[in-house]
Motif scaffolding. Sequence first.
Motif, PDB file in Angstrom:
ATOM      1  N   THR A 173       0.850  -1.186   0.000  1.00  0.00           N
ATOM      2  CA  THR A 173       0.000   0.000   0.000  1.00  0.00           C
ATOM      3  C   THR A 173       0.886   1.237   0.000  1.00  0.00           C
ATOM      4  O   THR A 173       1.718   1.418   0.893  1.00  0.00           O
ATOM      5  CB  THR A 173      -0.928   0.021   1.232  1.00  0.00           C
ATOM      6  OG1 THR A 173      -1.748  -1.155   1.226  1.00  0.00           O
ATOM      7  CG2 THR A 173      -1.827   1.248   1.215  1.00  0.00           C
TER       8      THR A 173
ATOM      9  N   ARG B 248      -2.416  10.621  -2.082  1.00  0.00           N
ATOM     10  CA  ARG B 248      -2.775   9.596  -3.065  1.00  0.00           C
ATOM     11  C   ARG B 248      -2.439   8.223  -2.481  1.00  0.00           C
ATOM     12  O   ARG B 248      -1.343   8.018  -1.948  1.00  0.00           O
ATOM     13  CB  ARG B 248      -2.012   9.814  -4.380  1.00  0.00           C
ATOM     14  CG  ARG B 248      -2.330  11.136  -5.047  1.00  0.00           C
ATOM     15  CD  ARG B 248      -1.733  11.203  -6.454  1.00  0.00           C
ATOM     16  NE  ARG B 248      -0.281  11.116  -6.459  1.00  0.00           N
ATOM     17  CZ  ARG B 248       0.528  12.145  -6.242  1.00  0.00           C
ATOM     18  NH1 ARG B 248       0.028  13.344  -5.953  1.00  0.00           N
ATOM     19  NH2 ARG B 248       1.838  12.001  -6.300  1.00  0.00           N
TER      20      ARG B 248
ATOM     21  N   ALA C 247      -2.592   3.936  -3.210  1.00  0.00           N
ATOM     22  CA  ALA C 247      -2.775   2.865  -4.193  1.00  0.00           C
ATOM     23  C   ALA C 247      -2.299   1.555  -3.598  1.00  0.00           C
ATOM     24  O   ALA C 247      -1.383   1.531  -2.761  1.00  0.00           O
ATOM     25  CB  ALA C 247      -2.014   3.172  -5.479  1.00  0.00           C
TER      26      ALA C 247
ATOM     27  N   PRO D 276      -1.226  -3.772 -10.139  1.00  0.00           N
ATOM     28  CA  PRO D 276      -2.477  -3.958  -9.394  1.00  0.00           C
ATOM     29  C   PRO D 276      -2.953  -5.403  -9.483  1.00  0.00           C
ATOM     30  O   PRO D 276      -2.537  -6.162 -10.376  1.00  0.00           O
ATOM     31  CB  PRO D 276      -3.445  -2.995 -10.083  1.00  0.00           C
ATOM     32  CG  PRO D 276      -2.893  -2.828 -11.455  1.00  0.00           C
ATOM     33  CD  PRO D 276      -1.404  -2.915 -11.330  1.00  0.00           C
TER      34      PRO D 276
ATOM     35  N   ILE E 262       1.264   6.463  -9.655  1.00  0.00           N
ATOM     36  CA  ILE E 262       0.853   6.921  -8.316  1.00  0.00           C
ATOM     37  C   ILE E 262       1.883   7.898  -7.747  1.00  0.00           C
ATOM     38  O   ILE E 262       1.530   8.888  -7.100  1.00  0.00           O
ATOM     39  CB  ILE E 262       0.624   5.726  -7.353  1.00  0.00           C
ATOM     40  CG1 ILE E 262       0.074   6.221  -6.023  1.00  0.00           C
ATOM     41  CG2 ILE E 262       1.877   4.936  -7.132  1.00  0.00           C
ATOM     42  CD1 ILE E 262      -1.272   6.877  -6.086  1.00  0.00           C
TER      43      ILE E 262
ATOM     44  N   GLN F  71      -1.933   9.263 -13.900  1.00  0.00           N
ATOM     45  CA  GLN F  71      -2.944   8.388 -14.503  1.00  0.00           C
ATOM     46  C   GLN F  71      -3.648   9.084 -15.668  1.00  0.00           C
ATOM     47  O   GLN F  71      -4.013   8.438 -16.647  1.00  0.00           O
ATOM     48  CB  GLN F  71      -3.982   7.955 -13.460  1.00  0.00           C
ATOM     49  CG  GLN F  71      -3.446   7.022 -12.384  1.00  0.00           C
ATOM     50  CD  GLN F  71      -2.953   7.787 -11.173  1.00  0.00           C
ATOM     51  OE1 GLN F  71      -2.647   8.981 -11.259  1.00  0.00           O
ATOM     52  NE2 GLN F  71      -2.873   7.115 -10.037  1.00  0.00           N
TER      53      GLN F  71
END
Length: 325
Positions: free
Chosen positions: A79, A89, A91, A102, A161, A166
């Motif tokens: 994480t 932020r 992710a 991911p 990230i 993105q």
Amino acid sequence: MTTKRRFPAVLFLLILTTFSFANGKSDINDDSNKTRSVPVLQIPVIPTEPDQLKIFKKAYPDVIFESEYDESQEDWKITLTVPNGDRPRIAVLYWSNGSLIPIEELPNKAQYWTLLYHYDFNSPLADPADFTEEQIAAMKKFGSNESRKNGAGTPMFFFDIIYDSQTRAALEKHIVKTTFLGKSINIHERIKAPLKKVEKQILELSRSDEEIQKFMNGLYHNEAYYWRLIANTNRKSFHSLGIAVDVLPKSYGGKQVYWSWAKDLNPDTWMLTPLKNRWMPPQSVIEIFEKEGFIWGGKWTIWDNMHFEYHPELLYAFLEESDNK
């Protein structure tokens, strides 16, 4: 005074054995004991956290890395929390042998390279005259349009990230305008400090080094942020993140600077372009960039001699590798 009498051990053993036989059993000779199993307490073994994760922690000290082993995926779940004012932020990525992807991309993990590939900050460039036929064939295949379009590539999830890239709209909130070696340049705010360190050292060296002075006088302009895909691929260029810098001269002096341009002229022999026929920044400039965490595209198989890219994780990986030798 009374004395307790000790029961003779031999007599006790004799009685115990006799009792066992009298009951039709013998703990010594009973065949059923041969198949009797003793329950073993199963203690789950959790793999240790990937050792290379500490390299990312050093390279991005403001980012929080929290790791947890996910038994369902048999992989480490990482994480990431990246500072961003009052709205950090966050992710969740999986280690996946260092590709940091991911969960939905785990079935496709073969498509992604590890982020910590070997980049040698000390090695001289290989002389194309020494390439074997096998190496030439491999380089030709690697540079083919089919390989670049369908082959494995650098996963961008971690960098997206870190740099908030993105989308173009999100990324451009972090693009700042500055100067580098007297030329205007647009870069991601995260690399402004290391790029200024590079500039300071080059300027200091230029006061006493004629080669550096000539290099600076011959500069035309710099290019950094430019939202686009890598040519012949479906992957974003690191220029799209604003962390890649192209240093462009007024003239290449008739030399090649970029593998793809050389390929257009010599489709079968571009990889054999002699080093003397490739335009390059001075070696001291390359070393200054590298010391501050930038890698130079001239060391890639598909060489890009005007190109520098900020990857402090590769510098820390190299330093650790050197310390362990």
